[in-house]
Design a protein around this motif. Structure first.
Motif, PDB file in Angstrom:
ATOM      1  N   LEU A 192     -70.170  82.690 -14.176  1.00 22.17           N
ATOM      2  CA  LEU A 192     -70.293  81.500 -15.023  1.00 22.17           C
ATOM      3  C   LEU A 192     -69.362  80.396 -14.524  1.00 22.17           C
ATOM      4  O   LEU A 192     -69.756  79.230 -14.385  1.00 22.17           O
ATOM      5  CB  LEU A 192     -69.946  81.866 -16.470  1.00 22.17           C
ATOM      6  CG  LEU A 192     -69.901  80.718 -17.486  1.00 22.17           C
ATOM      7  CD1 LEU A 192     -71.285  80.133 -17.696  1.00 22.17           C
ATOM      8  CD2 LEU A 192     -69.326  81.197 -18.819  1.00 22.17           C
ATOM      9  N   MET A 193     -68.117  80.781 -14.230  1.00 26.57           N
ATOM     10  CA  MET A 193     -67.150  79.795 -13.703  1.00 26.57           C
ATOM     11  C   MET A 193     -67.644  79.177 -12.407  1.00 26.57           C
ATOM     12  O   MET A 193     -67.526  77.969 -12.203  1.00 26.57           O
ATOM     13  CB  MET A 193     -65.804  80.474 -13.427  1.00 26.57           C
ATOM     14  CG  MET A 193     -64.816  80.348 -14.544  1.00 26.57           C
ATOM     15  SD  MET A 193     -63.198  81.028 -14.050  1.00 26.57           S
ATOM     16  CE  MET A 193     -62.421  79.589 -13.296  1.00 26.57           C
ATOM     17  N   SER A 205     -70.671  78.786 -11.443  1.00 27.22           N
ATOM     18  CA  SER A 205     -71.786  77.871 -11.668  1.00 27.22           C
ATOM     19  C   SER A 205     -71.304  76.544 -12.258  1.00 27.22           C
ATOM     20  O   SER A 205     -71.873  75.488 -12.000  1.00 27.22           O
ATOM     21  CB  SER A 205     -72.858  78.513 -12.544  1.00 27.22           C
ATOM     22  OG  SER A 205     -72.369  78.713 -13.850  1.00 27.22           O
ATOM     23  N   ARG A 206     -70.225  76.605 -13.037  1.00 32.57           N
ATOM     24  CA  ARG A 206     -69.675  75.367 -13.596  1.00 32.57           C
ATOM     25  C   ARG A 206     -68.879  74.585 -12.557  1.00 32.57           C
ATOM     26  O   ARG A 206     -68.837  73.361 -12.570  1.00 32.57           O
ATOM     27  CB  ARG A 206     -68.738  75.702 -14.761  1.00 32.57           C
ATOM     28  CG  ARG A 206     -69.475  76.165 -16.003  1.00 32.57           C
ATOM     29  CD  ARG A 206     -68.482  76.691 -17.041  1.00 32.57           C
ATOM     30  NE  ARG A 206     -69.129  76.932 -18.325  1.00 32.57           N
ATOM     31  CZ  ARG A 206     -68.566  77.590 -19.328  1.00 32.57           C
ATOM     32  NH1 ARG A 206     -67.338  78.075 -19.199  1.00 32.57           N
ATOM     33  NH2 ARG A 206     -69.222  77.764 -20.462  1.00 32.57           N
ATOM     34  N   LEU A 207     -68.216  75.323 -11.678  1.00 33.67           N
ATOM     35  CA  LEU A 207     -67.192  74.765 -10.795  1.00 33.67           C
ATOM     36  C   LEU A 207     -67.749  74.424  -9.419  1.00 33.67           C
ATOM     37  O   LEU A 207     -67.205  73.575  -8.709  1.00 33.67           O
ATOM     38  CB  LEU A 207     -66.111  75.850 -10.660  1.00 33.67           C
ATOM     39  CG  LEU A 207     -64.733  75.540 -10.176  1.00 33.67           C
ATOM     40  CD1 LEU A 207     -64.085  74.480 -11.051  1.00 33.67           C
ATOM     41  CD2 LEU A 207     -63.883  76.831 -10.207  1.00 33.67           C
ATOM     42  N   ALA A 242     -59.132  77.105 -11.669  1.00 36.31           N
ATOM     43  CA  ALA A 242     -60.190  76.110 -11.453  1.00 36.31           C
ATOM     44  C   ALA A 242     -59.594  74.828 -10.896  1.00 36.31           C
ATOM     45  O   ALA A 242     -60.114  74.257  -9.922  1.00 36.31           O
ATOM     46  CB  ALA A 242     -60.931  75.843 -12.760  1.00 36.31           C
ATOM     47  N   ASP A 243     -58.482  74.381 -11.483  1.00 35.09           N
ATOM     48  CA  ASP A 243     -57.835  73.160 -10.984  1.00 35.09           C
ATOM     49  C   ASP A 243     -57.357  73.341  -9.550  1.00 35.09           C
ATOM     50  O   ASP A 243     -57.541  72.458  -8.714  1.00 35.09           O
ATOM     51  CB  ASP A 243     -56.644  72.782 -11.881  1.00 35.09           C
ATOM     52  CG  ASP A 243     -57.053  71.846 -13.005  1.00 35.09           C
ATOM     53  OD1 ASP A 243     -58.070  71.137 -12.838  1.00 35.09           O
ATOM     54  OD2 ASP A 243     -56.373  71.815 -14.038  1.00 35.09           O
ATOM     55  N   LEU A 287     -60.352  73.319  -7.226  1.00 35.22           N
ATOM     56  CA  LEU A 287     -60.892  71.956  -7.060  1.00 35.22           C
ATOM     57  C   LEU A 287     -59.964  71.119  -6.188  1.00 35.22           C
ATOM     58  O   LEU A 287     -60.420  70.333  -5.361  1.00 35.22           O
ATOM     59  CB  LEU A 287     -61.065  71.283  -8.422  1.00 35.22           C
ATOM     60  CG  LEU A 287     -62.243  71.779  -9.264  1.00 35.22           C
ATOM     61  CD1 LEU A 287     -62.187  71.181 -10.662  1.00 35.22           C
ATOM     62  CD2 LEU A 287     -63.571  71.434  -8.594  1.00 35.22           C
TER      63      LEU A 287
END
Lengths: 447, 447
Positions: A34-35, A37-39, A330-331, A334
């Motif tokens: 899920l992460m 697909s979001r990220l 996540a940060d 990115l």
């Protein structure tokens, strides 16, 4: 290190496979897809450093991932982000320093480490053109670090109040619900795993001070050392105090408090003074902070533009902490992808003239409970001492239903400095009519 | 557009110099230097587009900054970020589209625009390699957009409950405090400026639906159109309902509700169904959401990993909205500086199989208030209708102290689908013993 700016997978190394490390591993197993697909980036756990490979763990981690060698992991070019989840300030410090020196972004949940060595570690991250992420270090699953640094960036933080120690909040909540004494609830909390066998880090307020110091530093832009924070724990709170507080319309909570004081804020002096303290306080019972119960944490931030905002959630535990670690991952991912590692630096030291208010200057209202001999003249002798120090009494309660040689006497006291109040207490304690140690608790009206 | 990646100043153009535009201008005047010291980038207001230059404004803006030509501003190479603060969905849409087509990052506080045209605008931003920032579009000063997209990125959002319309919350809070009827409080709220002269956008739930739809879309990764959201307003709530709810231990609030339903979540079917709705509901009176009063907003987000988290603050107004616009400006400026405009895209459409639960399938508990003739057999006839539709009654209250031909009868009803309940209501309304329109309000236990 990541070379291609658009790489779609980052590999992480977890240092620590215990409660929090296991939680992060489990959360990535459950929600990694899920992460991704979001990220737009897959986060893959490549290695997990543990002390003993063969030990049984709260969460199963495949043996192929386990290693005991954190040095090799830090220097493995296939591992892009280091996640420090062992706690403590010795090995954890070595790990974080080595990783930052190797130019790797580091994610940590370690509040003691950040509180004690944050300033050095942030400088090290900057010097090595990398970053340190620490959302999970304060208030578990509540995203207070990101909120303070990013969402409230346009605000001067006028007030910050935090219920940031779940153990204390659990104990105080149960003392109130059950009319029980501190020691009895503590013993039961230890039995149930809500308090440590050695509880002083929590119940004496030091853990809350670590977190409050980090939040105060972020809010005010200069690094606040834990030793500059005025700290009181909750051991002196009795069931009588909780009971009287309730009668008076208050609830007792341990608060981390950061205030930008109006008089000092407006002064043209060279240094802006900030109150940074941790103490139990009587809060008006209908205030939203008074209704944060059990192990839940909450942080109220009053910005000069936004007004009062509040952030609430579980302040500790495997899963809440893992949620914040995932947010940092996540940060970090990115920032690797976008080659923007210094986009939001670990800490911006922007207030060159900041200073922490000294303990003596701290001004609050007070609740004072004394055990006194029930005879004429008692109140007069106490009131005289307070009057001489220019301390005002707002109300006096001598509760009914207490018999014997010593009876409780409660005084609600107007704003007074800590220095004056301590002076008064010393004199009051010496009065022959005063029996036992006085109990002094501050009153917080959120003004 | 910004060419040098390390440029230390960004120039912004404000479209709109009214309440929100003025608020942003004022906030930057007050805290621009502080923001610059935190951010490492100075944000400078270069132009402000207004309809009439000479009109008096809530906040004074120097005449030299004012212009009426938004096209020139959008195409001015010296202006790096466009901030749309005029509201509405016609001119605002043209402005935002033109700016995105020019490759400029856009910040907006416009919930109606995002709710209605978000999907198109996000695609336009992506196609033009720029970004659209909209923190201020939902819940004013509460940083719920950033929290959902960044802080909770590792969580599946199992539940989301929002008190996101300040006007309705203000009216319901006053109805309860004063025992007053909806129409009387509305009239007074209009007089005081808490409700619009044409109040239907607020009191009929449409504004809450705009915001709830945006939050549901972000949480679940597919775009939810406002017309798919089940919406009820608060006009039918009487003072009697507030009074009976209080007696039963509940408080009535207008909630935006997003639920990922367990039965559907676990199914292997091709489409994940999400309940997205806005309706007033009875909440247990001690729940933290029941204690969000007046114009304050709050959003409770339950993540599968983090558990319950809650975000609280002022949901509207010049300053709260400005705070969120400033946060977006900081992100937009950092993304320009780091050349990372797609770092967090405006929207990630990651759930290809998402669908919104149809209105008929919506299952809740209910509070039903009927006016009935006070004679034997009344309850039996109503209970028979419900039983035939397999709808269970959990309790019946015939409050004392109501005399006359028609008396109130309250039924608390177990979980039932909206379809069954509407069928039952139609039959109940036709009973000769039932007088006037029944009042049906859902019950929400946060389970």
């Amino acid at each position: 290190m990541l070379s291609a700016p658009m790489q779609q997978q980052v590999n992480i190394g977890l240092i620590g496979g215990g409660t929090v490390g296991g939680g992060v591993y489990k959360a990535l197993q459950a929600n990694g897809a899920l992460m991704a697909s979001r990220l737009g980036i897959k986060i893959s756990v490549t290695k997990v450093v543990v002390r003993e490979i063969k030990k049984s763990r709260p969460v199963h981690i495949p043996a192929a991932l386990l290693t005991t060698d954190f040095h090799a992991l830090i220097h493995d070019p296939e591992i892009h982000i280091i996640v420090e989840l062992i706690g403590g300030t010795t090995t954890a410090r070595s790990v974080v320093e080595a990783a930052l020196k190797a130019g790797k972004p580091v994610v940590t949940a370690n509040k003691a480490l950040i509180s004690k060595h944050g300033e050095t570690l942030f400088a090290l991250a900057k010097a090595n053109k990398t970053n340190l992420y620490y959302e999970a270090s304060v208030a578990g699953g509540i995203p207070i670090i990101k909120v303070l640094r990013e969402s409230l960036i346009g605000n001067r933080v006028v007030r910050l109040y935090g219920i940031v120690n779940g153990t204390c909040n659990y104990i105080l909540t149960r003392m109130k619900a059950e009319g029980a004494e501190f020691m009895d609830v503590l013993a039961d909390a230890q039995r149930l795993g809500y308090a440590e066998a050695e509880p002083s880090l929590d119940v004496d307020g030091h853990d809350a001070a670590h977190k409050t110091g980090i939040l105060a530093s972020l809010a005010h832009g200069f690094w606040i050392n834990p030793q500059d924070i005025y700290v009181e724990g909750i051991r002196h709170i009795g069931k009588l105090d909780i009971q009287f507080a309730t009668q008076l319309g208050y609830t007792i909570k341990l608060l981390g408090i950061v205030k930008c004081l109006p008089s000092l804020k407006k002064s043209k002096g060279p240094r802006q003074a900030i109150q940074v303290s941790v103490y139990p306080a009587l809060l008006p019972k209908d205030h939203v902070m008074a209704n944060v119960s059990g192990v839940y944490n909450a942080v109220l931030v009053r910005g000069d533009i936004v007004g009062d905002t509040l952030y609430y959630g579980r302040g500790a535990g495997q899963d809440a902490t893992a949620s914040s670690v995932l947010s940092d991952l996540a940060d970090a991912a990115l920032d690797l992808k976008c080659s923007s590692r210094d986009r939001v630096p670990a800490f911006v030291d922007h207030e060159k003239n900041g200073k922490v208010l000294s303990t003596g200057e701290l001004v609050t209202r007070y609740y004072l409970r004394l055990g006194v001999s029930d005879r004429p003249g008692t109140l007069a002798s106490i009131a005289t001492i307070l009057a001489r120090l220019n301390i005002g009494i707002s109300s006096v309660i001598q509760p009914e239903g207490h018999e014997g040689a010593t009876v409780p006497l409660i005084l609600m006291i107007h704003d007074a400095s800590n220095a004056s109040m301590q002076k008064a207490l010393k004199q009051i304690e010496k009065l022959p009519v005063v029996k036992g140690a006085p109990v002094l608790i501050r009153v917080e009206d959120f003004e």
